[in-house]
Design a protein around this motif. Structure first.
Motif, PDB file in Angstrom:
ATOM      1  N   TYR A 238     -37.753   0.918 -42.344  1.00  0.00           N
ATOM      2  CA  TYR A 238     -37.734   1.500 -43.743  1.00  0.00           C
ATOM      3  C   TYR A 238     -36.150   1.310 -44.429  1.00  0.00           C
ATOM      4  CZ  TYR A 238     -38.690   4.002 -47.999  1.00  0.00           C
ATOM      5  OH  TYR A 238     -38.937   4.304 -49.395  1.00  0.00           O
ATOM      6  N   LEU A 239     -35.191   1.759 -43.507  1.00  0.00           N
ATOM      7  CA  LEU A 239     -33.857   1.792 -43.875  1.00  0.00           C
ATOM      8  C   LEU A 239     -33.300   0.301 -43.855  1.00  0.00           C
ATOM      9  CD1 LEU A 239     -31.008   3.044 -44.140  1.00  0.00           C
ATOM     10  CD2 LEU A 239     -30.754   3.009 -41.638  1.00  0.00           C
TER      11      LEU A 239
ATOM     12  N   MET B 279     -44.294   5.372 -42.797  1.00  0.00           N
ATOM     13  CA  MET B 279     -43.139   4.896 -42.059  1.00  0.00           C
ATOM     14  C   MET B 279     -42.022   4.832 -42.737  1.00  0.00           C
ATOM     15  SD  MET B 279     -44.614   1.501 -40.086  1.00  0.00           S
ATOM     16  CE  MET B 279     -43.233   1.332 -39.248  1.00  0.00           C
ATOM     17  N   LYS B 280     -41.782   5.786 -43.966  1.00  0.00           N
ATOM     18  CA  LYS B 280     -40.786   6.211 -44.704  1.00  0.00           C
ATOM     19  C   LYS B 280     -39.147   6.508 -43.838  1.00  0.00           C
ATOM     20  CE  LYS B 280     -39.874   7.858 -49.409  1.00  0.00           C
ATOM     21  NZ  LYS B 280     -40.304   8.504 -50.562  1.00  0.00           N
ATOM     22  N   ARG B 281     -39.778   7.330 -42.798  1.00  0.00           N
ATOM     23  CA  ARG B 281     -38.405   7.763 -42.037  1.00  0.00           C
ATOM     24  C   ARG B 281     -38.194   6.611 -40.936  1.00  0.00           C
ATOM     25  NH1 ARG B 281     -36.936  12.782 -43.099  1.00  0.00           N
ATOM     26  NH2 ARG B 281     -38.270  13.913 -44.291  1.00  0.00           N
ATOM     27  N   SER B 282     -38.624   5.673 -40.960  1.00  0.00           N
ATOM     28  CA  SER B 282     -38.434   4.517 -39.610  1.00  0.00           C
ATOM     29  C   SER B 282     -37.239   3.760 -40.106  1.00  0.00           C
ATOM     30  CB  SER B 282     -39.496   3.568 -39.651  1.00  0.00           C
ATOM     31  OG  SER B 282     -39.748   2.852 -40.741  1.00  0.00           O
TER      32      SER B 282
ATOM     33  N   LYS C  81     -29.325   8.119 -50.802  1.00  0.00           N
ATOM     34  CA  LYS C  81     -30.100   9.045 -50.439  1.00  0.00           C
ATOM     35  C   LYS C  81     -30.695   9.228 -48.960  1.00  0.00           C
ATOM     36  CE  LYS C  81     -33.995  12.206 -52.285  1.00  0.00           C
ATOM     37  NZ  LYS C  81     -34.931  12.377 -53.237  1.00  0.00           N
ATOM     38  N   THR C  82     -31.158   8.059 -48.647  1.00  0.00           N
ATOM     39  CA  THR C  82     -31.720   7.500 -47.470  1.00  0.00           C
ATOM     40  C   THR C  82     -30.741   7.448 -46.495  1.00  0.00           C
ATOM     41  OG1 THR C  82     -33.388   6.146 -48.709  1.00  0.00           O
ATOM     42  CG2 THR C  82     -33.039   5.784 -46.049  1.00  0.00           C
ATOM     43  N   LEU C  83     -29.638   7.142 -46.816  1.00  0.00           N
ATOM     44  CA  LEU C  83     -28.439   6.956 -45.753  1.00  0.00           C
ATOM     45  C   LEU C  83     -27.974   8.503 -45.475  1.00  0.00           C
ATOM     46  CD1 LEU C  83     -26.331   3.880 -46.798  1.00  0.00           C
ATOM     47  CD2 LEU C  83     -27.720   4.271 -44.959  1.00  0.00           C
ATOM     48  N   ALA C  84     -27.839   9.361 -46.466  1.00  0.00           N
ATOM     49  CA  ALA C  84     -27.555  10.593 -46.333  1.00  0.00           C
ATOM     50  C   ALA C  84     -28.492  11.369 -45.508  1.00  0.00           C
ATOM     51  CB  ALA C  84     -27.512  11.422 -47.692  1.00  0.00           C
ATOM     52  N   LYS C  85     -29.794  11.179 -45.728  1.00  0.00           N
ATOM     53  CA  LYS C  85     -30.671  11.919 -44.819  1.00  0.00           C
ATOM     54  C   LYS C  85     -30.688  11.592 -43.228  1.00  0.00           C
ATOM     55  CE  LYS C  85     -34.156  12.868 -48.272  1.00  0.00           C
ATOM     56  NZ  LYS C  85     -35.648  12.243 -48.629  1.00  0.00           N
ATOM     57  N   ARG C  86     -30.087  10.304 -43.126  1.00  0.00           N
ATOM     58  CA  ARG C  86     -30.142   9.934 -41.587  1.00  0.00           C
ATOM     59  C   ARG C  86     -28.797  10.302 -40.773  1.00  0.00           C
ATOM     60  NH1 ARG C  86     -34.155   6.315 -40.496  1.00  0.00           N
ATOM     61  NH2 ARG C  86     -33.154   5.834 -38.483  1.00  0.00           N
ATOM     62  N   GLN C  87     -27.927  10.891 -41.621  1.00  0.00           N
ATOM     63  CA  GLN C  87     -26.365  11.479 -40.875  1.00  0.00           C
ATOM     64  C   GLN C  87     -26.684  12.656 -40.244  1.00  0.00           C
ATOM     65  OE1 GLN C  87     -23.724  11.124 -44.191  1.00  0.00           O
ATOM     66  NE2 GLN C  87     -23.503   8.971 -44.096  1.00  0.00           N
TER      67      GLN C  87
END
Length: 289
Positions: A215-216, A209-212, A283-289
């Motif tokens: 997780y954020l 669930m790393k992209r859930s 890095k996580t926030l950048a992937k979700r934009q």
């Protein structure tokens, strides 16, 4: 009726013997650390078995894990419960209890302790020992986790975890058996409030669930919890030591060194980990934009 009377007398006799045992040994001052160890052993065993049982029936991911992953899964269940317990205890003693209050005039705060505060630290020892034994309520927790990390090195953690657990275990053990510096020990242990979030992150990652969104949210929670409990709180602790240095210097040389050395090393490690947390969150926030 005669049999019932005999049974009642036997039960009463056992009750009296149990009361004597509890009064003279389990809650007697010299035996409190050892009693708390036994309590920690029992608590650890219960939590481990419940974690394994619940995970087997309610988490499909658990049954597909490797042996080492299941071991870590169960261990993180124990560490989560331990973290909740010791955080609650630490917050109570540091901010709400009168034991370490400056308003009390019962001697230096660096030498204050109670049966309850010693019991709280001893629970960690019992919890940890059984974690180590399970390779098949903190002195022991840190030593036990250290045992698992060393046994399965580097699967469960690198050299930084070895250093962290070694220093923490030594400091808690000294504080528990000597009665010195328990206030500062509990201040440092408040940082365990970040452990449940770290464990949850591992669970989410292991469950795919790393992209859930969960997780954020977990990453953001870790950022703020770490900032407060492992950065700002350490600043407060060092300031408290500065204000009470005349009392700290009265401690035994071992306790004096631990008060400065252990928090200093842990603080540096916390800063390094915090920088990694910031980079990971960005890095996580950048992937979700």
């Amino acid at each position: 009726m005669a049999m019932s009377a005999q049974t009642a007398m036997a039960i009463k006799s056992y009750q009296n013997q149990a009361e004597v045992l509890v009064k003279n040994y389990l809650i007697a001052e010299p035996y409190i650390p050892y009693t708390s160890v036994l309590g920690g052993l029992l608590a650890c065993k219960v939590v481990h078995d419940l974690t394994q049982l619940i995970s087997t029936f309610y988490f499909k991911t658990y049954n597909s894990l490797t042996k080492i992953q299941r071991l870590e899964w169960n261990n993180r269940g124990i560490s989560t419960i331990h973290a909740i317990y010791i955080t609650a205890m630490s917050l109570y003693f540091v901010f709400w209890s009168d034991l370490f209050s400056d308003k009390q005039f019962a001697g230096f705060i660096t030498f204050r302790s109670s049966s309850f505060s010693t019991f709280g630290l001893g629970e960690l020892k019992g919890i940890a020992y059984l974690v180590w034994r399970q390779q098949s309520i903190s002195v022991g927790y840190f030593f036990a986790d250290l045992g698992m990390i060393s046994w399965l090195y580097p699967s469960l953690g690198g050299i930084e975890y070895v250093v962290h657990h070694s220093l923490s275990g030594i400091a808690v053990a000294y504080s528990m058996f000597s009665g010195e510096g328990q206030l500062y020990t509990y201040m440092v242990l408040i940082s365990e409030v970040t452990t449940p979030e770290i464990n949850m992150r591992w669970y989410l990652d292991t469950a795919g669930m790393k992209r859930s969104f969960a997780y954020l949210i977990n990453g953001v929670t870790i950022f703020f919890a770490w900032l407060i409990a492992r950065i700002l709180l350490f600043v407060y602790m060092f300031y408290h030591v500065y204000l009470h240095y005349d009392q700290v210097i009265q401690m035994h040389v071992m306790g004096y060194l631990l008060v400065f050395a252990v928090p200093s090393v842990l603080a540096m490690m916390n800063l390094i980990w915090f920088w990694k947390i910031i980079k990971g969150l960005k890095k996580t926030l950048a992937k979700r934009q």
